[in-house]
Design an enzyme around this catalytic site. Structure first.
Site, PDB file in Angstrom:
ATOM      1  N   CYS A   1       0.831  -1.201   0.000  1.00  0.00           N
ATOM      2  CA  CYS A   1       0.000   0.000   0.000  1.00  0.00           C
ATOM      3  C   CYS A   1       0.868   1.256   0.000  1.00  0.00           C
ATOM      4  O   CYS A   1       0.490   2.280  -0.558  1.00  0.00           O
ATOM      5  CB  CYS A   1      -0.922  -0.005   1.211  1.00  0.00           C
ATOM      6  SG  CYS A   1      -2.206  -1.254   1.153  1.00  0.00           S
TER       7      CYS A   1
ATOM      8  N   CYS B   1      13.121   2.989  -7.389  1.00  0.00           N
ATOM      9  CA  CYS B   1      11.698   3.063  -7.073  1.00  0.00           C
ATOM     10  C   CYS B   1      11.563   3.781  -5.737  1.00  0.00           C
ATOM     11  O   CYS B   1      12.469   4.512  -5.327  1.00  0.00           O
ATOM     12  CB  CYS B   1      11.049   1.678  -7.051  1.00  0.00           C
ATOM     13  SG  CYS B   1      11.560   0.627  -5.669  1.00  0.00           S
TER      14      CYS B   1
END
Length: 398
Positions: free
Chosen positions: A202, A356
């Site tokens: 999440c 990332c």
């Protein structure tokens, strides 16, 4: 009808009495034929363990405390961060920087001083999971990673404790009840953890703030039903929730005779899944803790390469909306979902650094490159978060 947890033991144990203030507090429960005075006393005598005091653990713990579950155990090894407050409603602005278990405990005590809260400010590990969970009636899965989710399932099966499962991602959620006496467990549905980095968390993919409230409330409902032995639980069914379309549907989940946990019982002891799932053991983003087995490069090393003007390709595998929040200049955006298709456009002879948010998705991309012969592919360990910590604090952390 659901079977009450500890139903066979009720004759052997005395249920606690309710004081006059508790009778007033739980009056709306006492009016329910399926609860009544005996049911409320049963709730007071019950013990529920919540793995995680975050998005799912917040609403679940609040409603279980409000309902009068006598003992709540909270397991978490994190501190309250400002980014939590969009969804983790058991915490508040005043508790930013506090341990989550302490913040949650104080809020639950304020909500209902009749509830005893036991806190475990430690990672939920194979080494301590059975000891922590042993004395509880129900285990609630409020985890945010696959490693702890499989561990929660396995300890539930080994100890014979129902596992009230919930998961959330972006606008969708799931809920079920696993590891009941005759029902399936989580491994019946998903036998093994996914490879590292294949499924974003999440924190990487985002989540609608109200979604964990919705799923967590369902988990609290299922827990109360289990404790009281009323209604039909989600055992044997997986509830799927899509909040964008506001659709709820259930699918049947069969108990798998070949399941290594609840079927063949070949899983006889607990093991860690952190490394396999690519999940760091704590919330720290230091390069030492998120380093992978791929070719690694630290933020400091990357900064030096950029400063020297080295010739290499910098690829960002996050989503476009993440790039708008924080970025390292000069990176080419190739979201991980389309990365495999883009590999033929890359030069295997060149050095490639992949980045990332935290290093998990970029690690998966580097492994994919190495499998295709890109020997000079390297992963920025710690991702943008570590870059902000170690190189450029003006880059926003999210």
């Amino acid at each position: 009808m659901a079977q009450s947890i500890g139903q066979q033991d009720d004759a052997q144990r005395d249920l606690p009495e309710l004081g006059s203030d508790e009778i007033l507090r739980y009056a709306r429960h006492l009016l329910l034929p399926d609860v009544g005075l005996d049911g409320q006393r049963k709730l007071k005598g019950s013990r529920v363990l919540l793995i995680g005091a975050g998005g799912l653990g917040s609403p679940t713990s609040l409603y279980l405390a409000a309902a009068g579950v006598g003992t709540l155990g909270l397991v978490d090894f994190d501190v309250v961060d400002a980014s939590n407050l969009q969804r983790q409603i058991v915490h508040g602005t005043s508790t930013i920087g506090h341990r989550k278990v302490d913040s949650a405990r104080d809020r639950l005590r304020d909500l209902n001083p009749h509830v005893h809260v036991e806190t475990y400010d430690t990672p939920f590990k194979a080494a301590n999971a059975e000891e922590i969970a042993r004395d509880y009636d129900v285990i609630v899965d409020g985890t945010d990673n696959f490693g702890t989710r499989y561990l929660t399932n396995d300890v539930s099966v080994l100890l014979g404790k129902p596992n009230v499962y919930g998961s959330i991602f972006r606008f969708e959620g799931q809920a079920s009840v696993f590891a009941t006496e005759n029902g399936p467990c989580y491994r019946c549905l998903f036998p093994t953890p996914p490879p590292p980095g294949m499924v974003p968390s999440c924190a990487e993919g985002g989540v609608l703030g109200v979604l964990p409230g919705l799923i967590g409330t369902i988990q609290a409902t299922e827990t109360i039903k289990l404790l009281l032995g009323i209604g039909q639980t989600l055992a044997g069914r997986l509830l799927l929730v899509n909040t964008l379309d506001m659709q709820f549907r259930t699918v049947r989940v069969q108990k798998d005779p070949a399941c290594p946990a609840c079927g063949t019982r070949t899983i006889t002891h607990l093991e860690e899944y952190e490394e396999y799932c690519g999940i760091p053991g704590t919330t720290s983003h230091t390069t030492a803790e998120v380093s992978t087995s791929t070719g690694d490069i630290t933020p400091t090393e990357l900064a030096e390469k950029i400063k020297r003007g080295d010739d290499f390709d910098l690829i960002d595998v996050r989503e476009a909306q993440e790039l708008a929040i924080a970025a390292i200049p000069g990176a080419r955006l190739i979201p991980l979902g389309s990365f495999e298709a883009a590999i033929p456009t890359l030069n295997p002879a060149r050095e490639i650094v992949v980045i990332c948010r935290s290093g998990a998705r970029s690690g998966a991309a580097v492994r994919a490159l190495q499998a295709e012969g890109f020997a000079r592919a390297r992963n920025l360990v710690g991702g943008i978060l570590a870059w902000s910590d170690e190189v450029d604090p003006t880059v926003i952390k999210y």
